[in-house]
Design a protein around this motif. Structure first.
Motif, PDB file in Angstrom:
ATOM      1  N   VAL A  76       0.845  -1.204   0.000  1.00 37.72           N
ATOM      2  CA  VAL A  76       0.000   0.000   0.000  1.00 37.72           C
ATOM      3  C   VAL A  76       0.875   1.247   0.000  1.00 37.72           C
ATOM      4  O   VAL A  76       1.796   1.366   0.797  1.00 37.72           O
ATOM      5  CB  VAL A  76      -0.901   0.056   1.265  1.00 37.72           C
ATOM      6  CG1 VAL A  76      -1.869   1.227   1.157  1.00 37.72           C
ATOM      7  CG2 VAL A  76      -1.674  -1.235   1.444  1.00 37.72           C
ATOM      8  N   ASN A  78       0.402   5.554  -0.293  1.00 37.09           N
ATOM      9  CA  ASN A  78      -0.504   6.703  -0.369  1.00 37.09           C
ATOM     10  C   ASN A  78      -1.980   6.317  -0.437  1.00 37.09           C
ATOM     11  O   ASN A  78      -2.741   6.868  -1.224  1.00 37.09           O
ATOM     12  CB  ASN A  78      -0.156   7.576  -1.597  1.00 37.09           C
ATOM     13  CG  ASN A  78       1.281   8.068  -1.543  1.00 37.09           C
ATOM     14  OD1 ASN A  78       1.783   8.363  -0.452  1.00 37.09           O
ATOM     15  ND2 ASN A  78       1.942   8.110  -2.683  1.00 37.09           N
ATOM     16  N   GLY A  79      -2.327   5.330   0.367  1.00 36.21           N
ATOM     17  CA  GLY A  79      -3.742   4.943   0.425  1.00 36.21           C
ATOM     18  C   GLY A  79      -4.208   4.093  -0.742  1.00 36.21           C
ATOM     19  O   GLY A  79      -5.380   3.768  -0.842  1.00 36.21           O
ATOM     20  N   LYS A  80      -3.267   3.753  -1.648  1.00 34.16           N
ATOM     21  CA  LYS A  80      -3.662   2.903  -2.783  1.00 34.16           C
ATOM     22  C   LYS A  80      -2.911   1.581  -2.744  1.00 34.16           C
ATOM     23  O   LYS A  80      -1.741   1.530  -2.350  1.00 34.16           O
ATOM     24  CB  LYS A  80      -3.335   3.603  -4.108  1.00 34.16           C
ATOM     25  CG  LYS A  80      -4.252   4.766  -4.387  1.00 34.16           C
ATOM     26  CD  LYS A  80      -4.332   5.044  -5.880  1.00 34.16           C
ATOM     27  CE  LYS A  80      -5.412   6.084  -6.128  1.00 34.16           C
ATOM     28  NZ  LYS A  80      -5.869   6.130  -7.480  1.00 34.16           N
ATOM     29  N   THR A  82      -0.778  -1.232  -4.252  1.00 32.76           N
ATOM     30  CA  THR A  82       0.202  -1.271  -5.337  1.00 32.76           C
ATOM     31  C   THR A  82      -0.019  -2.498  -6.219  1.00 32.76           C
ATOM     32  O   THR A  82      -0.826  -3.392  -5.877  1.00 32.76           O
ATOM     33  CB  THR A  82       1.627  -1.357  -4.771  1.00 32.76           C
ATOM     34  OG1 THR A  82       1.707  -2.582  -4.014  1.00 32.76           O
ATOM     35  CG2 THR A  82       1.949  -0.188  -3.850  1.00 32.76           C
ATOM     36  N   ASN A 104      -9.370   1.336  -9.755  1.00 32.44           N
ATOM     37  CA  ASN A 104      -9.102   2.403  -8.784  1.00 32.44           C
ATOM     38  C   ASN A 104      -8.889   1.780  -7.402  1.00 32.44           C
ATOM     39  O   ASN A 104      -9.799   1.746  -6.572  1.00 32.44           O
ATOM     40  CB  ASN A 104     -10.272   3.393  -8.763  1.00 32.44           C
ATOM     41  CG  ASN A 104      -9.962   4.585  -7.871  1.00 32.44           C
ATOM     42  OD1 ASN A 104      -8.799   4.861  -7.557  1.00 32.44           O
ATOM     43  ND2 ASN A 104     -10.992   5.268  -7.418  1.00 32.44           N
ATOM     44  N   PRO A 105      -7.668   1.253  -7.193  1.00 32.62           N
ATOM     45  CA  PRO A 105      -7.456   0.422  -5.998  1.00 32.62           C
ATOM     46  C   PRO A 105      -7.231   1.205  -4.700  1.00 32.62           C
ATOM     47  O   PRO A 105      -6.201   1.080  -4.047  1.00 32.62           O
ATOM     48  CB  PRO A 105      -6.216  -0.402  -6.368  1.00 32.62           C
ATOM     49  CG  PRO A 105      -5.460   0.459  -7.325  1.00 32.62           C
ATOM     50  CD  PRO A 105      -6.455   1.330  -8.031  1.00 32.62           C
ATOM     51  N   GLU A 106      -8.215   2.044  -4.343  1.00 31.45           N
ATOM     52  CA  GLU A 106      -8.160   2.758  -3.062  1.00 31.45           C
ATOM     53  C   GLU A 106      -8.328   1.730  -1.932  1.00 31.45           C
ATOM     54  O   GLU A 106      -9.251   0.931  -1.976  1.00 31.45           O
ATOM     55  CB  GLU A 106      -9.327   3.753  -2.959  1.00 31.45           C
ATOM     56  CG  GLU A 106      -9.320   4.854  -3.990  1.00 31.45           C
ATOM     57  CD  GLU A 106      -8.481   6.045  -3.559  1.00 31.45           C
ATOM     58  OE1 GLU A 106      -8.038   6.062  -2.390  1.00 31.45           O
ATOM     59  OE2 GLU A 106      -8.245   6.933  -4.405  1.00 31.45           O
ATOM     60  N   LEU A 107      -7.458   1.829  -0.918  1.00 32.62           N
ATOM     61  CA  LEU A 107      -7.531   0.869   0.184  1.00 32.62           C
ATOM     62  C   LEU A 107      -8.903   0.897   0.864  1.00 32.62           C
ATOM     63  O   LEU A 107      -9.437  -0.129   1.278  1.00 32.62           O
ATOM     64  CB  LEU A 107      -6.419   1.155   1.204  1.00 32.62           C
ATOM     65  CG  LEU A 107      -6.235   0.115   2.304  1.00 32.62           C
ATOM     66  CD1 LEU A 107      -5.892  -1.253   1.723  1.00 32.62           C
ATOM     67  CD2 LEU A 107      -5.156   0.538   3.291  1.00 32.62           C
ATOM     68  N   THR A 108      -9.477   2.091   0.952  1.00 38.08           N
ATOM     69  CA  THR A 108     -10.770   2.215   1.650  1.00 38.08           C
ATOM     70  C   THR A 108     -11.899   1.484   0.904  1.00 38.08           C
ATOM     71  O   THR A 108     -12.937   1.199   1.487  1.00 38.08           O
ATOM     72  CB  THR A 108     -11.178   3.694   1.790  1.00 38.08           C
ATOM     73  OG1 THR A 108     -11.043   4.317   0.515  1.00 38.08           O
ATOM     74  CG2 THR A 108     -10.326   4.417   2.814  1.00 38.08           C
ATOM     75  N   ALA A 109     -11.667   1.198  -0.390  1.00 38.43           N
ATOM     76  CA  ALA A 109     -12.728   0.533  -1.163  1.00 38.43           C
ATOM     77  C   ALA A 109     -12.618  -0.983  -1.093  1.00 38.43           C
ATOM     78  O   ALA A 109     -13.411  -1.705  -1.699  1.00 38.43           O
ATOM     79  CB  ALA A 109     -12.670   0.991  -2.616  1.00 38.43           C
TER      80      ALA A 109
END
Lengths: 131, 252
Positions: A76, A78-80, A82, A104-109
């Motif tokens: 991970v 910057n919140g995304k 890798t 859009n691999p945002e960690l929060t999603a």
């Protein structure tokens, strides 16, 4: 051996009981947290119920890997998630549909990966039911 | 009858505050399984006393500090009366003494019984209560958690931990309709507080703004309230029931 349809019906019934939702709220794409209101304790309950319903053993973190990344900078940034992190997900969760998340691999999603269909596919894999 | 047809577990139920809670719950219509460790005559007399007044209470022997025993006794109670709705973690011990002279065993037994017992019974019941989407957990803490007395490092630590545990567990179980609260009693007239009362004499009453020691019933009434539908919107709270002792007023 149950059919795919039978597995899906049983998974739906399990979720109705565990999450106290109406059966018409359940559809393959419904996310457990966002659409069905699951909290962390509910995930444990779902695991217990699936084990009993299907007579299988679900090792901790196999169906719902809560802590795949633990803030590991390789996985991970910057919140995304890798590319390496996505590889890890593909390996740990072969039963999850990553196609939307990869864009859009945002960690929060990441919680959106936990859908009704994902659980059904996981159970199919456990019971060796072919698609 | 505010607790009609509910099944309740009260640990440390045969004496003191626990005994008061058992009687009050039974009077409100609950079936009460009370846990005792060793004092069978006290347990038997309580069961008989409750039966005489038309209530239902049954004694179950168990060392609350033992995780396996806690799970087994919960199963035995369910086998007898079906699902459980209320848990009162009341079992507690004191081993007062100045810290520098405290033996590790005196620390261990207090923490393992007071905090460990609370953990064990919550552990045995939390998922069951969560599943039925209904449940009340009431932990008996103490004003000693926040108002420090010499000689009570072990007891204060165990009760302070119970307060934090209560709030943390309340957050985890709230989504499932289970409330978790604590009662922090002050000086209550029980066997446990006898030594302190004897030593301090009338001084204690002077320290209490309401000018009297608490009785087990004073705590039991609050436990009934927290277990009843009236308290359905209260969770994660520590309710101090001490006649005003913790206000720290100096008698004039």
């Amino acid at each position: 051996m149950p059919s795919q349809e039978e597995i899906y019906q049983k998974v739906s019934a399990t979720l109705v009981e565990a999450l106290n939702v109406e059966v018409d709220e359940i559809n393959p794409a419904a996310t457990l947290q966002g659409d069905l209101g699951a909290e962390s304790i509910d995930f444990l309950d779902i695991v217990f119920r699936l084990e009993r319903e299907f007579g299988i053993k679900i090792p901790r973190n196999e169906l719902f890997p809560e802590s795949i990344f633990q803030g590991d900078p390789d996985f991970v940034m910057n919140g995304k998630v890798t590319e390496k992190g996505l590889d890890e997900l593909r390996q740990k969760m072969p039963f999850a549909d990553l196609s939307k998340f990869e864009k859009n691999p945002e960690l929060t999603a990441i919680s959106d990966l936990f859908t009704v269909d994902m659980i059904a596919k996981y159970i199919q894999g456990k019971l060796n039911v072919k698609n | 009858m505010r607790l009609k047809d509910q099944v309740a577990i009260v640990t440390g139920g045969s004496r003191g505050i626990g005994r008061g809670v058992v009687k009050a719950f039974a009077a409100e219509g609950a079936k009460v399984a009370f846990i005792y460790k060793g004092n069978q005559p006290a347990a038997d007399s309580l069961a008989a006393e409750v039966a005489q007044t038309g209530g239902v209470a049954k004694a179950f022997q168990c060392d609350v500090a033992n995780h396996d025993e806690a799970f087994k006794v919960v199963e035995a109670i369910e086998a007898e009366w079906g699902s459980i709705q209320i848990l009162v973690n009341n079992a507690g011990v004191i081993r007062d003494g100045l810290f520098v002279a405290m033996k590790p065993e005196e620390w261990d037994v207090v923490v393992q019984t007071n905090l460990g017992g609370t953990f064990n019974f919550c552990h045995a019941l939390a998922m069951k209560l969560a599943r039925q989407r209904k449940g009340r957990i009431i932990n008996i803490s103490s004003v000693a958690a926040t108002n420090s007395n010499p000689g009570q490092t072990n007891y204060a630590a165990s009760k302070g931990a119970i307060n934090s545990f209560t709030r943390a567990l309340a957050v985890e179980l709230a989504g499932r309709g289970v409330t978790v609260n604590a009662i922090a009693p002050g000086f209550i007239e029980t066997d446990m507080s006898e030594n302190v009362r004897n030593k301090a004499g009338d001084l204690i009453k002077k320290m209490i703004p309401l000018k009297r020691l608490g009785q087990p019933e004073d705590i039991a009434k609050v436990a009934v309230f927290l277990a009843s539908p009236d308290a359905g919107y209260i969770t994660g709270q520590i309710l101090t029931v001490d006649g005003g002792l913790s206000l720290g007023a100096v008698a004039m």
